[in-house]
Design a protein around this motif. Structure first.
Motif, short mmCIF file in Angstrom:
data_model
loop_
_atom_site.label_atom_id
_atom_site.label_comp_id
_atom_site.label_asym_id
_atom_site.label_seq_id
_atom_site.Cartn_x
_atom_site.Cartn_y
_atom_site.Cartn_z
N THR A 59 0.83 -1.21 0.00
CA THR A 59 0.00 0.00 0.00
C THR A 59 0.87 1.26 0.00
O THR A 59 0.38 2.34 -0.28
CB THR A 59 -0.92 0.05 1.25
OG1 THR A 59 -0.08 0.08 2.42
CG2 THR A 59 -1.82 -1.15 1.32
N TYR A 60 2.16 1.12 0.31
CA TYR A 60 3.05 2.28 0.33
C TYR A 60 3.59 2.62 -1.06
O TYR A 60 4.36 3.56 -1.21
CB TYR A 60 4.27 2.04 1.23
CG TYR A 60 4.01 2.04 2.72
CD1 TYR A 60 2.74 2.13 3.26
CD2 TYR A 60 5.09 1.96 3.60
CE1 TYR A 60 2.54 2.11 4.64
CE2 TYR A 60 4.90 1.95 4.98
CZ TYR A 60 3.62 2.02 5.49
OH TYR A 60 3.45 2.01 6.85
N ALA A 78 13.68 1.39 -0.66
CA ALA A 78 14.15 2.60 0.01
C ALA A 78 13.00 3.59 0.19
O ALA A 78 12.94 4.32 1.17
CB ALA A 78 15.27 3.25 -0.78
N TYR A 79 12.09 3.61 -0.77
CA TYR A 79 11.00 4.57 -0.71
C TYR A 79 9.65 3.88 -0.53
O TYR A 79 8.60 4.45 -0.80
CB TYR A 79 10.99 5.43 -1.99
CG TYR A 79 10.76 6.89 -1.73
CD1 TYR A 79 9.74 7.31 -0.87
CD2 TYR A 79 11.57 7.85 -2.33
CE1 TYR A 79 9.54 8.65 -0.64
CE2 TYR A 79 11.36 9.19 -2.09
CZ TYR A 79 10.35 9.59 -1.24
OH TYR A 79 10.15 10.91 -1.02
N SER A 80 9.68 2.61 -0.10
CA SER A 80 8.42 1.96 0.29
C SER A 80 8.74 1.07 1.49
O SER A 80 9.36 1.54 2.43
CB SER A 80 7.82 1.18 -0.88
OG SER A 80 8.67 0.14 -1.29
N ALA A 88 5.17 -1.07 10.30
CA ALA A 88 5.21 -0.51 8.94
C ALA A 88 5.13 -1.60 7.89
O ALA A 88 4.51 -1.42 6.83
CB ALA A 88 6.49 0.30 8.76
N LEU A 89 5.73 -2.76 8.18
CA LEU A 89 5.73 -3.84 7.20
C LEU A 89 4.31 -4.37 6.99
O LEU A 89 3.88 -4.65 5.87
CB LEU A 89 6.67 -4.97 7.65
CG LEU A 89 8.16 -4.76 7.40
CD1 LEU A 89 8.70 -3.58 8.16
CD2 LEU A 89 8.95 -6.02 7.73
N TRP A 90 3.59 -4.49 8.12
CA TRP A 90 2.21 -5.02 8.04
C TRP A 90 1.28 -4.00 7.40
O TRP A 90 0.40 -4.35 6.62
CB TRP A 90 1.71 -5.37 9.45
CG TRP A 90 2.47 -6.54 10.01
CD1 TRP A 90 3.45 -6.49 10.94
CD2 TRP A 90 2.33 -7.92 9.65
NE1 TRP A 90 3.94 -7.75 11.19
CE2 TRP A 90 3.26 -8.65 10.42
CE3 TRP A 90 1.51 -8.61 8.75
CZ2 TRP A 90 3.40 -10.03 10.31
CZ3 TRP A 90 1.65 -10.00 8.64
CH2 TRP A 90 2.59 -10.68 9.42
N GLU A 91 1.50 -2.74 7.76
CA GLU A 91 0.63 -1.72 7.17
C GLU A 91 0.86 -1.65 5.66
O GLU A 91 -0.08 -1.52 4.87
CB GLU A 91 0.88 -0.36 7.81
CG GLU A 91 -0.13 0.67 7.36
CD GLU A 91 0.05 2.03 8.02
OE1 GLU A 91 0.23 2.08 9.25
OE2 GLU A 91 0.03 3.02 7.28
#
Ligand code: NAD
Ligand code: ZN
Length: 351
Positions: A199-200, A245-247, A325-328
């Protein structure tokens, strides 16, 4: 981002030239942290030593630890009156991460564990150069160094972590055994899948992730010549690293951190052991992964979590679920309602 990079078969021979202008004076050595696989190999003779430079061979049998970083920093401080001119890491993700951390801690007070987290480093690291000898982790390009600390496995994420210079010589990867080639290469493939389905995701990450995925497919599914394959996997690793790096990474990485923390299972193989069971979350990625496993006749360990206690599972589940953050990234803002501790334990039990 890494400001300077050299790429090319045989480019290791340029290392002397690259380092020369960075030498502060004859008393400030370059310290080479080298995977001990190379201790008896020809590469050692090609390391451009001058004055009081030093090679320290380090085993990659275990992933880097904060205490190990502290010990190396102490050793270097005790042996020399001046700070080194720079630190050069030569090896896989393990050595690349160690060298980054040592360069940071030589210029920052305290212990490595104090800096595990995000943007806790105050002062620039010493000049540091990364030279990968196995492709896949993206550690050569990332702004983190993943360390096992007394309380957690967590990176030192900072703008000062990134290498000042990277030298990419695909010839250095010629001797990597097939299984290790596969596991570390799959780290890159899984970075791509987790980044591209997350989602990132944004256009920056997507552009690098798509290129890395395309290269991984060529390397692991097509029959291309070995030298071309080494070139391409080295660039896949670079692009995969740039993509995250950006996700962010996702479920396989969160779970693999738990396996590593409790059982010491290494990153590449741990990711693979987990990823095969994540078909419900990454259907296309897992299907292709299984094709690659089959094509290269890779046998993954079975029954690894068969004899664990409830307490063991609790530890792994806690480590994994701590990585919000990984789960989100993988499951969205409501991830806690989707990935309950019970569901996660059931996934671990399949391994
Ligand atoms: P590794 O560095 O642990 O090395 C794996 C094995 O390959 C070792 O036995 C090593 O001696 C051997 N080896 C390395 N180069 C060789 C060569 N040219 N010939 C023969 N053998 C060789 O493996 P890895 O998978 O590259 O790194 C894993 C580590 O990377 C983990 O600690 C993980 O946490 C870290 N990592 C870091 C990042 C990051 O962004 N910083 C990202 C992913 C993984
Ligand atoms: Zn990884």
């Amino acid at each position: 981002m890494v400001p300077r990079v050299v790429f090319g078969q045989g480019s290791f021979s340029q290392l002397g030239e690259i380092l020369l202008p960075k030498r502060k004076n004859a008393d400030a050595p370059f310290i080479f942290l080298v995977d001990d696989y190379f201790e008896t190999k020809d590469l050692v003779a090609q390391i451009p030593l001058m004055f009081n430079d030093k090679i320290i061979f380090v085993s990659a049998d275990e992933e880097p630890k904060t205490a190990q970083v502290d010990a190396l920093v102490k050793l270097i401080r005790e042996e020399y009156d001046e700070l080194p001119s720079g630190i050069i890491g030569i090896g896989g993700g393990t050595l690349l991460d160690l060298a980054k951390a040592v360069a940071i801690l030589l210029n920052n007070k305290g212990l490595a564990e104090n800096y595990q987290g995000w943007d806790l480093v105050n002062k620039p690291a010493l000049y540091h150069v990364g030279i990968p000898t196995i492709s896949g982790t993206g550690a050569e390009v990332s702004r983190t160094t993943v360390l096992l600390g007394p309380e957690k496995k967590l990176g030192i994420n900072s703008d000062f972590t990134t290498y000042d210079q990277v030298l990419l010589d695909p010839d250095l990867t010629k001797t990597v055994p097939k299984e290790q080639w596969f596991f570390t290469g799959m780290d890159c493939y899984i970075h791509c899948i987790e980044s591209l389905t997350g989602t990132y995701l944004n256009a920056f990450s997507q552009s690098y992730g798509e290129k890395a995925l395309e290269l991984c497919k060529e390397v692991f599914l097509d029959d291309i010549p070995a030298s071309e394959s080494r070139d391409k996997l080295m660039m896949a690793s670079w692009h995969g690293g740039m993509s995250i790096a950006y996700s962010q990474v996702g479920i396989a990485h969160a779970m693999s951190y738990g396996l590593s923390y409790l059982l010491g299972i290494k990153h590449g193989i741990g990711n693979c052991m987990v990823f095969q069971h994540l078909g419900e979350f990454y259907p296309e990625g897992v299907a292709l992964f299984k094709k690659m496993v089959e094509k290269h006749d890779i046998k993954l360990p079975k029954g690894v979590c068969a004899n664990l206690t409830q307490n063991d599972f609790d530890v792994m589940v806690n480590v994994a679920l701590g990585l919000d953050a990984l789960w989100e990234n993988a499951l969205g803002k409501d991830w806690k309602t989707i990935m309950t501790p019970e569901r996660l334990q059931a996934l671990y039990q399949k391994i």
